[in-house]
Design a protein around this motif. Structure first.
Motif, short mmCIF file in Angstrom:
data_model
loop_
_atom_site.label_atom_id
_atom_site.label_comp_id
_atom_site.label_asym_id
_atom_site.label_seq_id
_atom_site.Cartn_x
_atom_site.Cartn_y
_atom_site.Cartn_z
N THR A 77 5.79 2.11 -1.52
CA THR A 77 5.25 3.60 -1.68
C THR A 77 6.13 4.42 -0.84
N GLY A 78 5.94 5.75 -1.13
CA GLY A 78 6.66 6.82 -0.33
C GLY A 78 5.99 6.58 1.39
N THR A 79 6.66 7.06 2.14
CA THR A 79 5.87 7.06 3.67
C THR A 79 4.47 7.72 3.52
N SER A 80 4.50 9.00 2.98
CA SER A 80 3.18 9.98 3.31
C SER A 80 1.94 9.22 2.74
N PHE A 81 2.05 8.36 1.51
CA PHE A 81 1.03 7.56 1.00
C PHE A 81 0.62 6.31 1.46
N TYR A 82 1.68 5.93 2.18
CA TYR A 82 1.49 4.49 2.76
C TYR A 82 0.14 4.12 3.33
N PRO A 83 -0.47 4.76 4.31
CA PRO A 83 -1.63 4.57 5.09
C PRO A 83 -2.75 4.26 4.16
N TYR A 84 -2.98 5.18 3.00
CA TYR A 84 -3.91 5.20 1.87
C TYR A 84 -3.81 3.86 1.16
N LEU A 85 -2.64 3.75 0.62
CA LEU A 85 -2.33 2.46 -0.28
C LEU A 85 -2.72 1.24 0.60
N TYR A 86 -2.10 1.27 1.88
CA TYR A 86 -2.29 0.09 2.87
C TYR A 86 -3.73 -0.30 3.04
N GLU A 87 -4.77 0.52 2.97
CA GLU A 87 -6.07 0.44 3.06
C GLU A 87 -6.69 -0.31 1.94
N PHE A 88 -6.14 0.07 0.72
CA PHE A 88 -6.69 -0.65 -0.51
C PHE A 88 -5.92 -1.76 -0.66
N ILE A 89 -4.85 -2.07 -0.50
CA ILE A 89 -4.19 -3.52 -0.18
C ILE A 89 -4.93 -4.57 0.68
N GLU A 90 -5.21 -3.82 1.79
CA GLU A 90 -6.08 -5.09 2.78
C GLU A 90 -7.36 -5.28 2.07
N ARG A 91 -7.86 -4.51 1.15
CA ARG A 91 -9.20 -5.10 0.43
C ARG A 91 -8.90 -6.19 -0.29
N LEU A 92 -7.82 -5.82 -1.21
CA LEU A 92 -7.32 -6.87 -2.23
C LEU A 92 -7.19 -8.42 -1.40
N LYS A 93 -6.33 -8.23 -0.06
CA LYS A 93 -5.97 -9.38 0.49
C LYS A 93 -7.15 -10.00 1.05
N LYS A 94 -8.65 -9.44 1.21
CA LYS A 94 -9.67 -10.00 1.64
C LYS A 94 -10.36 -10.74 0.56
N LYS A 95 -9.74 -10.60 -0.55
CA LYS A 95 -10.13 -11.10 -1.85
C LYS A 95 -9.05 -12.20 -2.34
N ASN A 96 -8.50 -12.66 -1.47
CA ASN A 96 -7.62 -13.98 -1.52
C ASN A 96 -6.34 -13.18 -2.43
N ILE A 97 -6.28 -12.15 -2.56
CA ILE A 97 -5.07 -11.78 -3.62
C ILE A 97 -3.90 -11.58 -2.76
N PRO A 98 -2.77 -12.63 -3.00
CA PRO A 98 -1.41 -12.36 -2.18
C PRO A 98 -0.72 -11.37 -2.48
N ILE A 99 -0.97 -10.23 -1.83
CA ILE A 99 -0.03 -8.77 -2.02
C ILE A 99 0.19 -8.19 -0.65
N ASP A 100 1.45 -7.47 -0.45
CA ASP A 100 1.94 -6.70 0.62
C ASP A 100 2.49 -5.55 -0.02
N VAL A 101 2.34 -4.50 0.60
CA VAL A 101 2.80 -3.24 0.29
C VAL A 101 3.80 -2.78 1.64
N TYR A 102 4.91 -1.82 1.00
CA TYR A 102 5.95 -1.70 2.25
C TYR A 102 6.04 -0.22 2.11
N PRO A 103 6.17 0.69 3.02
CA PRO A 103 6.86 2.09 2.93
C PRO A 103 8.06 2.09 2.88
N LEU A 104 8.74 2.95 1.99
CA LEU A 104 10.04 2.96 1.96
C LEU A 104 10.63 4.38 2.21
N LYS A 105 11.64 4.53 3.09
CA LYS A 105 12.32 5.81 3.27
C LYS A 105 13.30 6.29 2.18
N ASN A 106 13.41 7.57 1.91
CA ASN A 106 14.24 8.12 1.00
C ASN A 106 15.71 8.31 1.59
#
Length: 433
Positions: free
Chosen positions: A318-347
């Motif tokens: 995701t872009g850097t501005s949305f990263y904290p919000y998407l990260y929160e959701f991704i962490e919930r997925l990981k707690k359900k054993n879903i192997p997923i990572d999210v990275y903030p990308l600079k433009n």
């Protein structure tokens, strides 16, 4: 492009048009004796049960009588040639683009038809009397209008068009026609903020309910900007939030809706919490980045996430501005054993001041993820990075280029949390449970 009438590009099978004998390449000249200029006429004049359609086919005129009832006619026609913008706005994003990007990005449109059909913002600086008459006749409502300031001098300075008519005069014309309008203000510090912004909100409110909403969005400046505008700072964002929230309280008390809305970026820049979800009412300006993050957070919070056992790893960004919000959701997925990572990308293309996901390039994705992904990973690519295109990023790279270079499988996904989860479920058969 047909000189007169509108050309049929596709006829869907088992539809009234197909059964009547209309064909691709036919040029529709009239419907029930009304001349057809473009898709708007087509939409307006086909809203009847019985149609007499006259077309030109191989130089001959042919008429068809069609009993449509409640069914769609079943044709697709060629797009109209979009009217171009002649303004030289100080903040124009198109003027801040480098060479070599996707061609469609360089089109500066100013077409009331595209405003009605697609929600494109127009300034009302090129409408003729015939255009207004057609808007009224075809009931083209709502329209999306860039106001920026109701003060004529300030607005014309921002537009760099000193012959533009006063915007309130144009808006009143549309209000008399009972046309609904969604308006926007691109906030440029030092120009249309402070008392100018307050005046703009108050004057637009006088045309409520025909002016149905106002979106305040911060000016977007790339590293190619040359007109000396300054970005919205944390302090400026706090100031604007204070002004707008006072108006929202007043309008909610009077009308039951907020009427004026702030782009999410103001709260992100101010490092303040978003307001309650009900403040956004029915999200009339969500495509303008107004309420997009709060709605995502609300939907993510309500989403039931099943536990999974997946061996294949998923990656998204995701872009850097949305990263904290998407990260929160991704962490919930990981707690359900879903192997997923999210990275903030600079433009890298536009500069680090551009933080939205939709303006990340294919090269940004490749460079940003190269050190994180491994061969065989599933890369979930937000569809906003390929808006208005079929799998092509704004720098003309394709999804296949991403796959080849990073040696991963790329999947385009909708940015909503439910679709992200749905796509992971869809890939279970590939993931070797």
């Amino acid at each position: 492009m047909a000189k007169s009438g509108v050309k049929i590009e596709h006829v869907h099978t088992s539809t009234p048009a197909y059964k009547a004998g209309l064909k691709e390449g036919d040029i529709i000249l009239s419907i029930n004796r009304h001349s057809i200029k473009d898709v708007l006429d087509l939409m307006f004049y086909t809203d009847e049960d019985f149609l007499k359609i006259t077309v030109e086919r191989e130089g001959k005129k042919i008429s068809f009588n069609i009993k449509k009832k409640a069914q769609p006619l079943g044709i697709e026609v060629e797009p109209f040639r979009v009217k171009r913008c002649v303004n030289k706005c100080l903040f124009c994003f198109v003027e801040q683009l480098p060479k070599g990007l996707r061609k469609s990005l360089y089109v500066k449109d100013e077409d009331y038809r595209a405003s009605f059909l697609y929600g494109n913002y127009i300034t009302l600086t090129n409408l003729t009397q015939k255009d207004y008459e057609r808007i009224k006749k075809l009931r083209l409502s709502p329209l999306y209008i860039s106001v920026h300031a109701t003060d004529p001098e300030i607005r014309n300075t921002l537009l760099q068009n000193f012959e533009a008519p006063p915007i309130m005069m144009e808006l009143k014309k549309l209000a008399r026609m009972k046309i609904r309008m969604h308006t926007q203000v691109v906030l440029c510090p030092g120009f249309n903020d402070g008392k100018v912004l307050e005046r703009t909100i108050l004057e637009l409110h006088k045309l409520y309910p025909y002016v149905s909403s106002i979106a305040i969005v911060p000016v977007g400046l790339t590293k190619y900007h040359k007109n000396g505008l300054t970005p919205v700072t944390k302090n400026k964002a706090e100031e604007v939030i204070g002004v707008v929230e006072k108006f929202q309280k007043r309008f909610r008390k009077k009308h039951g809706i907020s009427f004026v809305y702030l782009a999410d970026e103001f709260y992100i820049k101010a490092k303040m919490s978003f307001p309650p979800i009900n403040i956004y009412d029915d999200f009339p300006q969500i495509e303008n980045g107004v309420g997009m993050v709060p709605l995502f957070m609300d939907k993510a919070k309500k989403l039931r996430i099943p536990s999974m056992k997946l061996k294949q790893r998923f990656v998204t960004f995701t872009g850097t501005s949305f990263y904290p919000y998407l990260y929160e959701f991704i962490e919930r997925l990981k707690k359900k054993n879903i192997p997923i990572d999210v990275y903030p990308l600079k433009n890298n293309m536009f500069g680090e001041t551009v933080t939205v996901t939709g303006l990340l390039t294919g090269e940004d994705i490749i460079r940003g993820l190269a050190q994180y992904v491994e061969p065989g990973d599933f890369l979930l690519i937000p569809d906003v990075t390929m808006k208005d295109s079929d799998g092509i990023f704004i720098d003309n790279l394709k999804m296949s280029d991403i796959e080849k270079i990073l040696k991963i499988k790329a999947i385009k996904i909708s940015s909503e949390p439910v679709y992200l989860l749905k796509e992971i479920k869809n890939q279970e058969k590939y993931c070797g449970q």
